[in-house]
Motif scaffolding. Structure first.
Motif, PDB file in Angstrom:
ATOM      1  N   PHE A  77      16.686  52.961  23.808  1.00  0.00           N
ATOM      2  CA  PHE A  77      16.069  53.048  22.474  1.00  0.00           C
ATOM      3  C   PHE A  77      16.741  54.083  21.573  1.00  0.00           C
ATOM      4  O   PHE A  77      16.895  55.245  21.955  1.00  0.00           O
ATOM      5  N   ASN A  78      17.104  53.661  20.379  1.00  0.00           N
ATOM      6  CA  ASN A  78      17.465  54.587  19.303  1.00  0.00           C
ATOM      7  C   ASN A  78      16.272  54.704  18.363  1.00  0.00           C
ATOM      8  O   ASN A  78      15.486  53.756  18.238  1.00  0.00           O
ATOM      9  N   THR A  79      16.144  55.846  17.687  1.00  0.00           N
ATOM     10  CA  THR A  79      15.019  56.001  16.759  1.00  0.00           C
ATOM     11  C   THR A  79      15.387  55.457  15.381  1.00  0.00           C
ATOM     12  O   THR A  79      16.544  55.500  14.971  1.00  0.00           O
ATOM     13  N   THR A  80      14.388  54.927  14.702  1.00  0.00           N
ATOM     14  CA  THR A  80      14.583  54.436  13.330  1.00  0.00           C
ATOM     15  C   THR A  80      13.469  54.985  12.446  1.00  0.00           C
ATOM     16  O   THR A  80      12.367  55.277  12.917  1.00  0.00           O
ATOM     17  N   GLN A  81      13.784  55.092  11.148  1.00  0.00           N
ATOM     18  CA  GLN A  81      12.766  55.553  10.212  1.00  0.00           C
ATOM     19  C   GLN A  81      12.145  54.384   9.474  1.00  0.00           C
ATOM     20  O   GLN A  81      11.268  54.565   8.651  1.00  0.00           O
ATOM     21  N   THR A  82      12.648  53.190   9.769  1.00  0.00           N
ATOM     22  CA  THR A  82      12.165  52.006   9.050  1.00  0.00           C
ATOM     23  C   THR A  82      11.280  51.177   9.974  1.00  0.00           C
ATOM     24  O   THR A  82      11.759  50.581  10.943  1.00  0.00           O
ATOM     25  N   LEU A  83      10.018  51.155   9.619  1.00  0.00           N
ATOM     26  CA  LEU A  83       9.042  50.436  10.434  1.00  0.00           C
ATOM     27  C   LEU A  83       9.456  48.977  10.632  1.00  0.00           C
ATOM     28  O   LEU A  83       9.323  48.404  11.716  1.00  0.00           O
ATOM     29  N   GLU A  84       9.985  48.388   9.564  1.00  0.00           N
ATOM     30  CA  GLU A  84      10.339  46.965   9.594  1.00  0.00           C
ATOM     31  C   GLU A  84      11.503  46.665  10.546  1.00  0.00           C
ATOM     32  O   GLU A  84      11.749  45.513  10.885  1.00  0.00           O
ATOM     33  N   ASP A  85      12.238  47.717  10.976  1.00  0.00           N
ATOM     34  CA  ASP A  85      13.352  47.515  11.914  1.00  0.00           C
ATOM     35  C   ASP A  85      12.937  47.760  13.364  1.00  0.00           C
ATOM     36  O   ASP A  85      13.748  47.633  14.281  1.00  0.00           O
ATOM     37  N   ALA A  86      11.684  48.134  13.563  1.00  0.00           N
ATOM     38  CA  ALA A  86      11.279  48.609  14.893  1.00  0.00           C
ATOM     39  C   ALA A  86      11.088  47.471  15.887  1.00  0.00           C
ATOM     40  O   ALA A  86      10.623  46.380  15.540  1.00  0.00           O
ATOM     41  N   ASP A  87      11.460  47.755  17.150  1.00  0.00           N
ATOM     42  CA  ASP A  87      11.103  46.868  18.259  1.00  0.00           C
ATOM     43  C   ASP A  87       9.912  47.447  19.009  1.00  0.00           C
ATOM     44  O   ASP A  87       9.145  46.730  19.631  1.00  0.00           O
ATOM     45  N   LEU A  88       9.813  48.776  18.942  1.00  0.00           N
ATOM     46  CA  LEU A  88       8.684  49.464  19.574  1.00  0.00           C
ATOM     47  C   LEU A  88       8.166  50.532  18.609  1.00  0.00           C
ATOM     48  O   LEU A  88       8.943  51.343  18.111  1.00  0.00           O
ATOM     49  N   VAL A  89       6.846  50.488  18.350  1.00  0.00           N
ATOM     50  CA  VAL A  89       6.219  51.537  17.539  1.00  0.00           C
ATOM     51  C   VAL A  89       5.365  52.398  18.461  1.00  0.00           C
ATOM     52  O   VAL A  89       4.536  51.873  19.201  1.00  0.00           O
ATOM     53  N   LEU A  90       5.599  53.703  18.421  1.00  0.00           N
ATOM     54  CA  LEU A  90       4.730  54.615  19.166  1.00  0.00           C
ATOM     55  C   LEU A  90       4.072  55.553  18.173  1.00  0.00           C
ATOM     56  O   LEU A  90       4.743  56.120  17.305  1.00  0.00           O
ATOM     57  N   VAL A  91       2.756  55.698  18.298  1.00  0.00           N
ATOM     58  CA  VAL A  91       2.065  56.622  17.401  1.00  0.00           C
ATOM     59  C   VAL A  91       1.393  57.692  18.259  1.00  0.00           C
ATOM     60  O   VAL A  91       0.613  57.390  19.160  1.00  0.00           O
ATOM     61  N   ASN A  92       1.816  58.939  18.019  1.00  0.00           N
ATOM     62  CA  ASN A  92       1.299  60.057  18.804  1.00  0.00           C
ATOM     63  C   ASN A  92       0.088  60.624  18.076  1.00  0.00           C
ATOM     64  O   ASN A  92       0.202  61.112  16.950  1.00  0.00           O
ATOM     65  N   THR A  93      -1.062  60.570  18.714  1.00  0.00           N
ATOM     66  CA  THR A  93      -2.337  60.698  17.998  1.00  0.00           C
ATOM     67  C   THR A  93      -3.087  61.994  18.273  1.00  0.00           C
ATOM     68  O   THR A  93      -2.854  62.671  19.260  1.00  0.00           O
TER      69      THR A  93
END
Ligand code: SAM
Length: 506
Positions: A77-93
């Motif tokens: 995994f590389n990180t992206t700043q664009t939600l629309e490009d994501a394959d995985l979204v992680l939200v740290n809550t």
């Protein structure tokens, strides 16, 4: 509205950006300006999938996201700043107040919109809300594929495999010894100047209002050698300031590993060679004489004057203590299970000012705790008057399910009363912010440049040792420089000055 590091969490979202001066880094306390920040790091070519990781809550969560990104960088995994490009979204809550959880739920609906056009997108909830709600989150939020508690990040590669094969995945097991001391965090969205270093995880204090012991587990400390190695690496990579992080840093105790509560069973040798917080602080300061060192959070019941004496001995330890008081009323402190009286707290703050006269002190306060009367509220205002804090973080009580107060006490202070009391506390604190900030005017102080001022492209923003924000014309200086600044003017939260040269710390 002017700012003096004052945070009213009930109306914070309306005041977001207005309230905040301390933009770059948080104490353990939640910093609204960085909430929901997407974290990115330079990618590796071999990595084919995009991770979008968003963090909410306290500094520990942001530090944890750096550990998560580090783990996933070796998993494709590389990180992206664009939600629309994501394959995985992680939200740290964050779960500390109800509002924090509502924010996450709203955010999940946004991810859902993206999922409609990217059906392969997977969503994971990490951190305190994951730990609190466990697999209930999968039922309540259909978008969620994965629920991972704060001690289970090393299991992420397995959990992602589960999710890839079409199954939901949950790991919320809390650990007795996980400190992630063996993982080198990747620094995400960094200014290259300041960084957090976690030294403890969990909390044993059981304050009756607080969800942290339930979401982050029992308290354990990290091996000092791994802390020293991480700090050394940061320093070698050009970082100029680190903040040692823990829910209760003064409670730090390394005796070879294991839970703090099991120290009583340690061998004589382990007890004799144990490292406490003041020792650790000294070790870090001595090993890195050019690095500024901060720490957060201190709990009054655990803070010892040894720590303050260590601060006084080492020029590179910043003169700031974040010392939550929560209430000025002894009756409420007792109900909160804070294990000190307000008189003991004053003794501590008086001693801090005696040993380290220039030291700033900041607070956390909760108003409207169950059964709080006008008399209790008046005692809190008197506590503010006594200490005259440099800045503070003020909250309305938010009942948290599962906590002792949530189970045993009725949330009986009306919202309107909480709101009014909070605004009285904030107004008084603001006057003290001005009182304290004005004391720096006329002095020349060392400032570490962290970035461009929010208000002017032509000015730098940095902080003095006391953590007060300072702005001054850029001239030829650059980010990461230690500069002596002549302080000429101030608002309640910000010093204004001009640079008079480099400090001897460069
Ligand atoms: N470990 C720190 C301590 O107790 O001194 C505090 C950690 S907590 C993440 C940060 C702050 O959130 C607390 O100091 C407290 O003022 C506030 N807080 C915690 N639980 C709360 C609740 N249920 N309602 C409102 N504020 C709360």
């Amino acid at each position: 509205m002017s700012s003096c590091h004052i945070f009213d969490y009930n109306s914070i979202f309306a005041f977001q950006n207005i309230l905040l001066q301390r933009i770059t880094k948080m104490e353990k306390t939640i910093d609204e300006n960085v909430q929901g920040t997407t974290l990115v790091v330079e990618g590796k070519e071999v990595n084919k999938r995009n991770l979008y990781i968003e963090s909410y809550g306290c500094a520990m969560n942001f530090a944890d996201s750096e550990i998560v990104a580090s783990i996933l960088a070796t998993e494709g995994f590389n990180t992206t700043q664009t939600l629309e490009d994501a394959d995985l979204v992680l939200v740290n809550t964050c779960s500390i107040r109800d509002k924090a959880e509502q924010t996450i739920r709203k955010r999940l609906t946004e991810y859902n919109k993206v999922k409609k056009t990217r059906p392969h997108l997977k969503v994971g909830v990490l951190g305190c809300m994951a730990e609190r709600l466990k697999d209930k989150l999968l039922d309540e939020e259909k978008i969620v594929d994965m629920v991972v508690g704060p001690d289970a990040y090393k299991d992420l590669p397995n959990l992602i495999k589960e999710v890839d094969s079409g199954r939901d995945a949950v790991n919320v097991i809390l650990s007795k010894d996980e400190t992630y001391g063996d993982i080198a965090p990747v620094r995400l969205n960094t200014n290259g100047v300041t960084a957090f270093v976690s030294i403890t995880r969990g909390c044993d204090n059981m304050c009756t209002f607080c969800v942290v012991p339930f979401t982050r587990g029992r308290e354990r400390s990290r091996d000092p050698q791994s802390i020293l190695a991480e700090v050394k690496e940061l320093s070698e990579n050009g970082f100029k300031e680190i903040t040692l992080l823990g829910q209760n840093v003064d409670s730090y105790l390394w005796y070879g590993g294991g839970l703090k509560k099991n120290f009583v069973n340690a061998s004589d040798m382990q007890k004799a060679t144990a490292t406490n917080f003041s020792k650790l602080l000294e070790m870090v300061a001595l090993a890195n004489p050019k690095l500024r060192i901060r720490f957060s959070t201190s709990n009054p019941q655990d803070m010892t004057l040894d720590v303050i004496r260590t601060m006084a001995k080492h020029k590179n330890i910043c003169n700031h203590v974040h010392l939550p008081v929560q209430s000025g009323s002894n009756r409420i402190l007792k109900e909160m299970n804070r294990l000190h009286t307000i008189e003991e707290y004053f003794e501590l703050t008086d001693e801090i000012r005696k040993i380290l006269p220039g030291c700033s002190i900041s607070q956390d306060i909760i108003t409207g705790f169950p059964t709080e009367t006008e008399e209790d509220h008046a005692a809190t205002l008197r506590a503010l008057e006594h200490v005259k804090y440099d800045f503070g973080y003020m909250y309305s009580y938010s009942e948290r399910p599962g906590t002792m107060a949530g189970r045993k006490m009725e949330d009986d202070v009306p919202e309107a009363t909480k709101k009014r009391r909070l605004s009285e506390i904030i107004a008084l604190q603001r006057s003290h912010c001005l009182y304290r900030t004005e004391k720096h005017v006329g002095k020349i102080q060392e400032v570490l440049i962290e970035g461009t001022s929010k208000k002017s492209e032509n000015e730098w923003m940095g902080r003095n040792s006391q953590s007060t924000v300072v702005v001054f014309p850029k001239e030829h200086y650059k980010v990461g420089d230690f500069v002596n600044v002549q302080m000429n003017d101030c608002t309640s939260a910000t010093l204004k000055g001009v640079a008079v040269g480099y400090s001897d710390n460069n």
